[in-house]
Design an enzyme around this catalytic site. Structure first.
Site, mmCIF file in Angstrom:
data_model
loop_
_atom_site.group_PDB
_atom_site.id
_atom_site.type_symbol
_atom_site.label_atom_id
_atom_site.label_comp_id
_atom_site.label_asym_id
_atom_site.label_seq_id
_atom_site.Cartn_x
_atom_site.Cartn_y
_atom_site.Cartn_z
ATOM 1 N N THR A 18 0.837 -1.208 0.000
ATOM 2 C CA THR A 18 0.000 0.000 0.000
ATOM 3 C C THR A 18 0.871 1.257 0.000
ATOM 4 O O THR A 18 0.545 2.264 -0.601
ATOM 5 C CB THR A 18 -0.913 0.022 1.249
ATOM 6 N N SER A 113 6.030 4.001 8.550
ATOM 7 C CA SER A 113 4.866 4.724 9.058
ATOM 8 C C SER A 113 4.577 4.447 10.533
ATOM 9 O O SER A 113 5.405 4.717 11.390
ATOM 10 C CB SER A 113 3.668 4.390 8.180
ATOM 11 N N HIS A 114 3.457 3.850 10.811
ATOM 12 C CA HIS A 114 2.995 3.635 12.180
ATOM 13 C C HIS A 114 3.470 2.302 12.747
ATOM 14 O O HIS A 114 3.115 1.972 13.881
ATOM 15 C CB HIS A 114 1.472 3.671 12.174
ATOM 16 N N ASP A 277 1.794 9.947 13.810
ATOM 17 C CA ASP A 277 2.414 8.620 13.783
ATOM 18 C C ASP A 277 3.919 8.681 13.515
ATOM 19 O O ASP A 277 4.521 9.753 13.511
ATOM 20 C CB ASP A 277 1.727 7.731 12.742
ATOM 21 N N ASP A 279 5.922 8.547 10.970
ATOM 22 C CA ASP A 279 6.470 9.438 9.931
ATOM 23 C C ASP A 279 5.683 10.732 9.796
ATOM 24 O O ASP A 279 5.894 11.499 8.845
ATOM 25 C CB ASP A 279 6.558 8.709 8.594
ATOM 26 N N ASP A 281 2.499 11.494 9.158
ATOM 27 C CA ASP A 281 1.424 11.787 8.205
ATOM 28 C C ASP A 281 0.027 11.466 8.731
ATOM 29 O O ASP A 281 -0.956 11.920 8.167
ATOM 30 C CB ASP A 281 1.680 11.119 6.842
ATOM 31 N N ARG A 282 -0.048 10.689 9.813
ATOM 32 C CA ARG A 282 -1.377 10.400 10.369
ATOM 33 C C ARG A 282 -1.700 11.359 11.509
ATOM 34 O O ARG A 282 -0.791 11.943 12.105
ATOM 35 C CB ARG A 282 -1.422 8.990 10.941
ATOM 36 N N THR A 344 -8.081 2.119 -1.085
ATOM 37 C CA THR A 344 -7.244 2.461 0.068
ATOM 38 C C THR A 344 -5.811 2.769 -0.371
ATOM 39 O O THR A 344 -5.255 2.076 -1.218
ATOM 40 C CB THR A 344 -7.251 1.269 1.037
ATOM 41 N N SER A 365 -8.230 5.706 8.228
ATOM 42 C CA SER A 365 -7.066 5.252 8.986
ATOM 43 C C SER A 365 -6.248 6.438 9.520
ATOM 44 O O SER A 365 -5.030 6.427 9.465
ATOM 45 C CB SER A 365 -6.207 4.364 8.106
ATOM 46 N N LYS A 376 -0.634 12.448 3.028
ATOM 47 C CA LYS A 376 -1.455 12.896 4.136
ATOM 48 C C LYS A 376 -0.549 13.620 5.115
ATOM 49 O O LYS A 376 0.668 13.478 5.051
ATOM 50 C CB LYS A 376 -2.197 11.741 4.780
HETATM 51 C C1 G1P Z 1 -3.140 1.219 5.920
HETATM 52 C C2 G1P Z 1 -4.414 2.024 5.926
HETATM 53 C C3 G1P Z 1 -4.482 2.881 4.693
HETATM 54 C C4 G1P Z 1 -3.240 3.756 4.606
HETATM 55 C C5 G1P Z 1 -1.990 2.892 4.700
HETATM 56 C C6 G1P Z 1 -0.727 3.734 4.757
HETATM 57 O O1 G1P Z 1 -3.113 0.376 4.803
HETATM 58 O O2 G1P Z 1 -5.550 1.191 6.024
HETATM 59 O O3 G1P Z 1 -5.638 3.659 4.729
HETATM 60 O O4 G1P Z 1 -3.214 4.478 3.415
HETATM 61 O O5 G1P Z 1 -2.031 2.079 5.866
HETATM 62 O O6 G1P Z 1 -0.703 4.572 5.874
HETATM 63 P P1 G1P Z 1 -3.515 -1.179 4.848
HETATM 64 O O7 G1P Z 1 -2.662 -1.816 5.891
HETATM 65 O O8 G1P Z 1 -4.960 -1.211 5.252
HETATM 66 O O9 G1P Z 1 -3.289 -1.677 3.456
HETATM 67 ZN ZN ZN Z 2 2.462 7.237 8.434
#
Ligand code: G1P
Ligand code: ZN
Length: 543
Positions: A18, A113-114, A277, A279, A281-282, A344, A365, A376
């Site tokens: 993603t 990311s998170h 989060d 990085d 962006d959240r 997504t 998310s 984001k």
């Molecule tokens: C998750 C979130 C999605 C977001 C992505 C990156 O992806 O659901 O909305 O864009 O992290 O931060 P997923 O693990 O669901 O593919």
């Molecule tokens: Zn992130």
């Protein structure tokens, strides 16, 4: 220049998900692993000779080593200049800002990311294009294809670049400019929001807490919230970025940002709380003992956008990811602007933003953003909220309640079942798809199924089609149950169940979301056979 061409063998598992390639740190530490992927990026993007690249990451474990490798590979691959954040740091939105502001050819962002960090945690890498946004699927597919046939990569033999102070260096024939990671971003924020109004709100006793979760946004939040806007010292907590995020899980939700949640629901709670989060962006937005769902936050920002100077001309349109609640759709309808429903992942917003079709976009998310960058943006959302609160002079809770009274409330929750055996998770999805015909028109209590499908998206700008983006069960009253497999996990499979129920009746708006959604949750478990197929009684995380 001492350029080495190194023989290597492909790794079969370098398919970007993603949001770029994410693996455990030890996977990235295998000899040639990072190098292979970076060379595959360079071989895919066709950068002209002497192009400029932006480079930075969220500071997690392995960030520094990776930065040095990438710099030396960029020098060996004909780049003319790399703009790198001091200490190897750039939040994801700041990297997007730098790419756009300095019109670089693209950028490489190091982040998972998170996801937790540290020697056994996660690491990640992704390529962003010249618009500042994540590379399109066409590019990521090319990178993956190259990674499967790679036989050599190029790297400069040179000493490491000193990254801890800003300045200019050379690496072979390439220039390295170490930039302040915060200042360009902070300047962009000042151009969008009414800093004077927020400053006087804060000076008037409005108390805020921002939890940086020991992640990248600490220095950004300190500079912007405390220094430039005058929030009391200590308003930013966990402000020092750590390579393992202090052992925490840097995901701003009610489960993982519990320290902030306890403060905002405790005695003497501040008026406003927020977190971001790994990085940056959240975002999560809290009022005094009040949680704003990300889907509502997008709708709220859209409905109040013209209160912020950067958006006073109004919005071209709104985009939300498919599982995100339809609260924003109702605002779009009232504003008479289009609302797009995308798969997504932030990469699907890029074309719409570039084409000027939308101004705001968001995901359930905890992601919200706008045309100011192509990612984001956590702190941006916080500043937008503060701007709105400063202009409306109301509490977060009363702003949200008034919104619900006007548009109705979209009760919303997401259930995550993490670390499932892949076959079991895929079995649930397959079972649902096999039952589409049976589900169509079926009645469950007060809900009757309007239609069900596997979501497919045709990009209105370039016509590209993305299939298999999640199973949707849509009911006649607009309520929805969505099932999706995560594309960002690094262990087993994560099944996400998204639940949404619309409620027009104001007398029911105060209900707890879990209570309001209880019937839908039961239906979701029943039709998916989730418990028996996965052996899980409970989700690992509820947001
Ligand atoms: C998750 C979130 C999605 C977001 C992505 C990156 O992806 O659901 O909305 O864009 O992290 O931060 P997923 O693990 O669901 O593919
Ligand atoms: Zn992130």
């Amino acid at each position: 220049m001492d350029i080495r061409t190194v023989n290597t063998q492909p790794f079969p598992d370098q398919k970007p998900g993603t949001s770029g390639l994410r693996k455990k740190v030890p996977a990235f530490q295998q000899p040639h692993y990072l190098e292979n992927f970076v060379q595959s990026i360079f071989d895919s993007i066709a950068a002209p000779q002497n192009a400029t690249l932006a480079l930075g990451g969220d500071g997690r474990y392995y960030n520094r080593e990776a930065i040095q490798i990438i710099l030396k590979m960029a020098a060996a691959n004909g780049f003319g200049k790399v703009l790198v954040g001091q200490g190897g740091i750039l939040s994801t939105p700041a990297a997007s800002c730098v790419i756009r502001k300095y019109q670089t050819y693209g950028g490489i962002i190091l982040s998972a990311s998170h996801n937790p960090g540290g020697p056994d945690g996660d690491f990640g890498i992704k390529y962003n294009s010249s618009n500042g946004g994540p590379a399109t699927e066409t590019v990521t597919e090319t990178i993956f294809a190259k990674s499967k046939t790679i036989s050599t990569y190029r790297i400069l033999d040179a000493a490491d670049v000193a990254l801890d102070a800003t300045g200019n260096f050379t690496l072979g024939d390439m220039q390295v400019e170490v930039i302040d990671p915060v200042s360009d971003y902070a300047e962009l924020m000042e151009s969008l929001f009414d800093f004077a109004a927020i400053r006087s709100l804060l000076a008037g006793g409005f108390r805020i807490k921002f939890d940086a979760m020991h992640a990248v946004n600490g220095p950004y939040a300190k500079e912007i919230l405390e220094r430039r806007l005058g929030a009391a010292t200590g308003s930013v907590i966990n402000a020092v970025p750590l390579e393992d995020f202090g052992g925490g899980h840097p995901d701003p939700n009610l489960t993982y940002a519990h320290e902030l949640v306890e403060i905002c629901y405790g005695e003497n709670a501040p008026d406003f709380g927020a977190a971001s989060d790994g990085d940056g962006d959240r975002n999560m937005i809290l009022g005094k003992r009040f949680f704003v769902t990300p889907s509502d936050s997008l709708a709220l920002l859209a409905a109040n956008a013209t209160l912020a100077p950067g958006y006073k001309q109004g919005l071209a349109g709104i985009a939300r990811s498919m599982p995100t609640s339809a609260a924003a759709d109702r605002v779009a309808q009232a504003l008479n602007i289009p609302c797009y429903e995308t798969p997504t992942g932030w990469k699907f917003f890029g074309n719409l933003l570039d084409a000027g079709k939308v101004t705001l976009c968001g995901e359930e998310s905890f992601g919200t953003g706008s045309s100011h960058v192509r990612e984001k943006d956590g702190l941006w959302a916080v500043l937008f909220w503060l701007n709105i609160v400063a202009a409306r002079k109301q509490s977060v809770e009363s702003i949200v309640s008034e919104h619900w009274a006007k548009y109705g409330r979209n009760f919303y929750s997401r259930y995550d079942y993490e670390g499932l055996p892949t076959e079991a998770a895929q079995g649930v999805m397959q079972h649902l798809k096999d039952n589409f015909a049976k589900l169509d028109g079926a009645q469950f209590g007060k809900y009757s199924v309007k239609f069900c499908d596997d979501f497919s998206y045709t990009d209105p700008v370039d016509g590209s089609v993305s299939k298999g983006q999640g199973v949707r069960i849509i009911f006649t009253d607009g309520s929805r149950i969505i099932f999706r497999l995560s594309g960002t996990g690094t262990e087993g499979a994560t099944l996400r169940v998204y639940l949404e129920a619309y409620e027009a009746d104001v007398s029911r708006h105060h209900l707890d979301a879990q209570v309001a959604l209880a019937e839908l949750i039961g239906i979701a478990l029943q039709i998916s056979e989730l418990k028996s197929r996965t052996g899980r009684e409970q989700p690992t995380v509820i947001t």
